[in-house]
Write a protein that holds these residues in place. Structure first.
Motif, PDB file in Angstrom:
ATOM      1  N   GLU A 145      20.709  46.838  56.017  1.00  0.00           N
ATOM      2  CA  GLU A 145      22.112  46.545  56.354  1.00  0.00           C
ATOM      3  C   GLU A 145      23.021  47.694  55.925  1.00  0.00           C
ATOM      4  O   GLU A 145      23.981  48.032  56.626  1.00  0.00           O
ATOM      5  N   ASP A 146      22.722  48.295  54.782  1.00  0.00           N
ATOM      6  CA  ASP A 146      23.578  49.385  54.297  1.00  0.00           C
ATOM      7  C   ASP A 146      23.487  50.601  55.222  1.00  0.00           C
ATOM      8  O   ASP A 146      24.482  51.303  55.431  1.00  0.00           O
TER       9      ASP A 146
ATOM     10  N   GLU B 227      25.655  49.798  58.143  1.00  0.00           N
ATOM     11  CA  GLU B 227      27.068  49.798  57.716  1.00  0.00           C
ATOM     12  C   GLU B 227      27.641  51.212  57.667  1.00  0.00           C
ATOM     13  O   GLU B 227      28.793  51.439  58.044  1.00  0.00           O
ATOM     14  N   ARG B 228      26.809  52.151  57.256  1.00  0.00           N
ATOM     15  CA  ARG B 228      27.282  53.537  57.149  1.00  0.00           C
ATOM     16  C   ARG B 228      27.618  54.161  58.496  1.00  0.00           C
ATOM     17  O   ARG B 228      28.264  55.200  58.558  1.00  0.00           O
TER      18      ARG B 228
ATOM     19  N   LEU C 174      29.203  52.495  60.941  1.00  0.00           N
ATOM     20  CA  LEU C 174      30.331  51.791  61.567  1.00  0.00           C
ATOM     21  C   LEU C 174      31.641  52.557  61.331  1.00  0.00           C
ATOM     22  O   LEU C 174      31.738  53.354  60.403  1.00  0.00           O
TER      23      LEU C 174
ATOM     24  N   HIS D 203      32.990  52.269  57.805  1.00  0.00           N
ATOM     25  CA  HIS D 203      32.045  52.548  56.726  1.00  0.00           C
ATOM     26  C   HIS D 203      32.741  52.794  55.386  1.00  0.00           C
ATOM     27  O   HIS D 203      33.808  53.417  55.325  1.00  0.00           O
TER      28      HIS D 203
ATOM     29  N   ASP E 296      34.014  44.279  53.635  1.00  0.00           N
ATOM     30  CA  ASP E 296      34.267  43.441  54.813  1.00  0.00           C
ATOM     31  C   ASP E 296      35.593  42.704  54.651  1.00  0.00           C
ATOM     32  O   ASP E 296      36.008  42.416  53.519  1.00  0.00           O
TER      33      ASP E 296
ATOM     34  N   TRP F 113      30.225  42.805  63.327  1.00  0.00           N
ATOM     35  CA  TRP F 113      29.343  42.953  62.163  1.00  0.00           C
ATOM     36  C   TRP F 113      30.073  42.543  60.882  1.00  0.00           C
ATOM     37  O   TRP F 113      29.554  41.796  60.053  1.00  0.00           O
ATOM     38  N   GLN F 114      31.304  43.021  60.757  1.00  0.00           N
ATOM     39  CA  GLN F 114      32.034  42.916  59.485  1.00  0.00           C
ATOM     40  C   GLN F 114      32.531  41.503  59.180  1.00  0.00           C
ATOM     41  O   GLN F 114      32.852  41.192  58.043  1.00  0.00           O
TER      42      GLN F 114
END
Ligand code: IPE
Ligand code: IPE
Ligand code: MG
Length: 247
Positions: A172-173, A176-177, A179, A182, A186, A205-206
């Motif tokens: 997931e991390d 996330e990076r 997006l 990033h 959230d 996602w967030q």
């Protein structure tokens, strides 16, 4: 006498760090007055000011405003033009004041699709406000949640192809990076105006565990008191994140 909402928010203590807003209802505000849709967008600028000032007063750290979606490119060209002009006007009239209040603005989305005047406005706003430490203001422009995820997948696939990334190491991390958001936590709270009960491709996602607050008010009529009401509503919620109650 009843305590004012800001004192109540402060007394409760659990202020949402990150508030996201789907600013909706500009067109209906205008047509209800017999005005063209763009008049509603212009009037909405006042509400943006209210939301930003209210967020600063309440102690919110990050405010993320949905200003223009990927799908909004399918609106009539005249309306798109008005919205792009509005972005320029907002940058021009507000950048000094935003910088003065310690607001750091970032414009997130497929900014390359904007015309050169709108891109210049983005640069002006971002450069003038860089380093502001009171509030981070994200203006989501030419943004779509699905498109953001597709873009992330494409970038990760490219790294795998170049053998810089092992597919087994994707978590997931890692996603996330990739997006636009990033590095940011959230959203704790999502506010949507105009009473619509839809996510409309925002932050897919967030928003996994974000609390939702829907306000009936049309965006041009939104005032800081509406933001305070949303925060007070949030403060009454119990966030469980899939676990059992700890109350
Ligand atoms: C929100 O207001 C602003 C943008 C999407 C750019 P709308 O333009 O969607 O207004 P309604 O929902 O048609 O009233
Ligand atoms: C969402 O509102 C996009 C923004 C607020 C920028 P829309 O008005 O475009 O969404 P729908 O069409 O009502 O779902
Ligand atoms: Mg709408």
């Amino acid at each position: 006498m009843a305590a004012d909402p800001l004192s109540l928010i402060r007394a409760q203590g659990r202020v949402p760090r990150h508030v996201a807003v789907i600013m909706d209802g500009n067109g209906r505000w205008a047509s209800g007055r017999g005005l063209p849709r763009h008049a509603g967008h212009w009037e909405g600028m006042k509400a943006v000011r209210e939301a930003v000032e209210g967020a600063c007063e309440a102690g919110v750290e990050i405010l993320t405003l949905f200003a223009f979606s990927t799908e909004n490119w399918k609106r009539p060209q005249s309306e798109i033009d008005a919205l792009m002009q509005l972005l320029g006007a907002y940058a021009e009239s507000e950048h000094e004041e935003l910088a003065g209040h310690g607001v750091e603005v970032r414009v997130l989305g497929e900014v390359s699709r904007l015309d050169s005047a709108a891109r210049a406005a983005v640069e002006l706003m971002e450069n003038a406000t860089r380093g502001g430490a009171v509030l981070r203001l994200n203006l989501m422009v030419s943004y779509g949640g699905r498109e953001e995820i597709v873009r992330a997948v494409r970038r990760l696939a490219e790294q795998v192809r170049r053998r810089r990334l092992d597919p087994e190491a994707i978590g997931e991390d890692t996603v996330e990076r990739m997006l636009f958001t990033h590095g940011l936590p959230d959203p704790d709270l999502l506010v949507r105006t105009s009473g619509e009960l839809r996510i409309s491709n925002f932050l897919l996602w967030q928003l996994a565990y974000t609390e939702f607050h829907v306000a009936p008010v049309l965006w041009p009529d939104f005032r800081r008191e509406d933001l305070f009401a949303a925060i007070l509503d949030y403060q009454r919620r119990e966030r469980r994140f899939g676990r059992v109650s700890t109350r």
